[in-house]
Structure formats: C-alpha cells, structure tokens
Design an enzyme around this catalytic site. Sequence first.
Site, short mmCIF file in Angstrom:
data_model
loop_
_atom_site.label_atom_id
_atom_site.label_comp_id
_atom_site.label_asym_id
_atom_site.label_seq_id
_atom_site.Cartn_x
_atom_site.Cartn_y
_atom_site.Cartn_z
CB THR A 35 -0.87 0.05 1.27
OG1 THR A 35 -0.03 0.10 2.42
CG2 THR A 35 -1.79 -1.15 1.37
CB VAL A 66 -10.63 2.20 5.68
CG1 VAL A 66 -11.07 0.82 5.19
CG2 VAL A 66 -11.32 2.54 6.99
CE LYS A 67 -2.70 2.47 5.21
NZ LYS A 67 -1.70 3.52 4.98
CE LYS A 138 -8.09 -17.29 15.44
NZ LYS A 138 -9.46 -16.75 15.54
CE1 TYR A 216 24.77 -11.62 41.96
CE2 TYR A 216 26.23 -12.74 40.43
CZ TYR A 216 26.05 -11.91 41.51
OH TYR A 216 27.12 -11.37 42.15
CG HIS A 273 23.71 -2.25 51.52
ND1 HIS A 273 23.88 -3.20 50.54
CD2 HIS A 273 24.75 -2.41 52.38
CE1 HIS A 273 24.98 -3.90 50.80
NE2 HIS A 273 25.52 -3.44 51.90
#
Length: 511
Positions: A35, A66-67, A138, A216, A273
Amino acid sequence: MSQPIRSALVSVYYKDRLEPLVALLKQHGVTIYSTGGTQQFIEEQGAEVTAVESLTGFPEVFGGRVKTLHPKVFGGILQRRHEAGDQQQASQHQIPPIDLVIVDLYPFEETVASGAAEADVIEKIDIGGISLLRAAAKNFRDVLVVSSRDQYAAVTELLTQKNCATDLDDRRHYAAAAFEATSHYDTQIFRYMAEGTELSAAALKVSEKPATALRYGENPHQAGTFYGDLNALFDQLHGKQLSYNNLVDVDAAVLLMQEFDAQGPAACAILKHTNACGIAQADTLHTAYLNALSCDPVSAFGGVIIVNKPVDAATAEELNKLFFEVLIAPEFEAEALPILQSKKNRILLRQKPVQFPAKQIKTLLNGVIEQDFDRQVEGAAEFRTVTESAPTTDEVAALEFALKVCKHTKSNTIVLARAGQLLASGVGQTSRVDALRQAIEKARSFGFELQGAVMASDAFFPFPDCVEIAGEAGIRAVVQPGGSIKDQDSIDACNRLGMAMVLTGVRHFKH
C-alpha cells in the site's frame, strides 16, 4: 512443518533496513501486495508489487484510515491451508493465500512522548496494522509474521538459510513476538486514554522493554532481568555490566540527587544499600566529595557515588583513591575520564535528563501494589515553629538539608546534619530511639562534634525520649512531621533544653 513463502503483504511505517528482505522476496519470485508509500518504496527497489486496492477492488478511504481492512486481505491471512472448507471458500471468493505479513505499527508511544497535540496522537492509533499482526500471529500454522524493523535482518537470514520457507517453530516464535508488540501497543494506548479518569486505577497495565538479562538477581542463586531503556537515562562510559544490586542502588542515588538542584551548589552523595552514608554540598565538587567521604569513609568502600556537577580532574584524583562500584555524573571532563577509567570494572555513568514515571510498582503477596512517587519535600516555607525559640537562619538551612536526606533513608530513620553536610544517620531501626543512638555513636566515631547540629526524623516522636537524648548530645534544632497525640511532650522537652522544633505536617516513611 515447512511452509514455503509464495506471497507476502508488506505495509510498514518505517522503511529503513527493509531493502535486503525485499531483495530476497524478489529473488524468490514472491508475489508482493502493498500500500501507499511502502508500495512506492518496494517498486523503487525494482520489485513488482500488486496494490492492495487491486486485490480488494476497493480504494483507500478516509485519509488512509481504511486500506487493508477487507475480507480479501484478512481472508488471505486467516484461511487454513489444511481445512478443506476454508480452501473451498477461498477458491469460491477468489481469496489468494498470504504466507508472509510484514507490518509495523504507527509510532503512538513516540508521538505521545513528543508532546504532540491530542489530534495527532489519536491519528497514530494503528487499526489496520495491529489487526493484520493479530491475524497473522493467530494463523502462525501457515503464516510468518514480521512485526518490527528490528527483525528484518534475522528474518532475511532465516529465509536465506531455508530457501524462502519457514518451520512451525519459526512461525510460532515470530507470532509470540507479534503478540508482544500488540500487547505493549495496547497498554500504551490504554494508559494515555485512561489518564486522569477512574479507569486508570481499574487495572494495572504495565509494559516495559527492552529486557536486559542480568548476571543474577539480588543473590547468585536468583535470576534477574531489567525491563526498560537504560540507554535513555545513561551513557555507560566504562566498566562492567550493571548488576541487580547496582541498579537498586543507582535508582536510590538518582532519586536522592534529584533533591539537589544542578544549578545550585555542588553536591555529592555516597550510598550503600540504598542509604546515603555520606552527602555534602560545597562551593566546589572536590570539597563536596571530601566532605561526603568524611561522613563515613568505612561504609563508602564499594558504594555508589553520584554528583550534580561535571567531574573535574582534581575530583577524579580524589575519587580514584577509593574503591567504589559506580559513579554517576552529568558529565566527565576530558582530563578526568582517563583517571577514573584506570580501574577495569569501575562503572562510569553519564546521566541524561529524562522524565521518571509518576508511579512506583512492587510485587507483594499474590499481587502488586502501586503508589505515587514521593515527590514532595518541605522547606522553610512549610516549617511551623512550635517551640519558644525559633531556629536560626543557619539551622533552617541545616534542617532543610537534613530533611532531604531523611526522606530517602530507610525507616525508622534519624538524620544528624549541619548546613550542607550529613554527620550521621540511623537507618532501618525498629525504634526511633535506636536510630538516634546509632546516629550519635556513628557521628562521634568519625570525629564529628554534634554541638549545634540539627536532627530530622521521618515520622513523629511518640515520646520525648528522642528529644532528650538529642539535647544531651548537643543538638539544637529538630524537624519532624508532628501528628502524635503526645506532640506537646516533645515540644515541652525542647523548651526545657533550649532547643528549637519545627513541624512539617508531612511524613516520609521509606519501607
């Protein structure tokens, strides 16, 4: 199951890095649908393109909103090659299969960060793109989905190695990546749209990336990961990778130094700390560092240091005498860097200006708690003198300084200070009396005279004992939030001892 790629839909916002992938598709004779600007870009690479409009028989409308939202596009992606019914319907409605979908999303997050007007932000909410990604992900059994330009090189290499085909594991991997992209995108949209409404508190939506695996966690037997963009906050100029514990201390250091204006006096804080074991302000950074170090040179060993001014050579020479893990500064002068880089593992971070989140999040029990960051700090304007004597100008400055440190120190805490210098603090104690005694003993052990110093407490005094102990040690002024039903007992104790006390009305617990 290997699946050859014979057709592809390519519609992207960012076109950089796409050329090698287009060249490979062209080489293998893949039918390409596209597009607008992407179509033009691909054609400029010498590849043939079928416009989506030709496939759907319907033009782009509503300014490009919308295409691709059409059954022939989504049918091509979602049809199941192994389902006879799907194939019969695809043939009936002349819907060709689409084997590869390359789509990225409009830059919504970037547009919000730029401060753009709402109308511009709304136009960057992708509809077609996110739908295409979800559809392709999907149907990963049959379709490969590429959801980011960061994947182009890896996908090009994959398709080159497999002769423009993919295995099921490949497609599942990229499908998961696509769902990560769409979920992150939706999270950012929700947070933008819900801001300032009751919906913002209805559910916790957090999505941070990239993920950086740490050596870690808090201890070697714990795995650890940082989620977020450290490169947006720091340029690491030297040293080893930041560890989990480094990051926790760096966070505490950055938040503490935010209390000290970069346009004001030079400031240096040394943390261990997450608590400041030394912090000072002075006319020069060199002096500020030496004063901060003198607070507790023992605890400073192996600590994290942060300053609010560029590090000069003289300060670097002093810093180089101490073993520390991390140094954070807004800049390092050219003469200072080689001095500081002489230690292989020492981490040097140049801090960039960046806006921090408005919320703090922490896992707790079987859920998560969230709160606003504690951005408030009280100064002279908020101090309410409740004793017969008021603090002097110098004492007010010292109280303001002490309160800034107190706010960023673990509860229960007591901070002893003079204007521009921490003398000692009692941190994380189960009683405020213990915190005070710890602070007094520590100050004296490092040779500080407490006569005329000030004291800050992160919460009210339920009894007059802290005031009495402080007065005996020479403390002359106290700042605390107040709010105890026995406030008057502490006030009376101050009056007996000739001390000044101011209340702020604001508690600063740090658990």
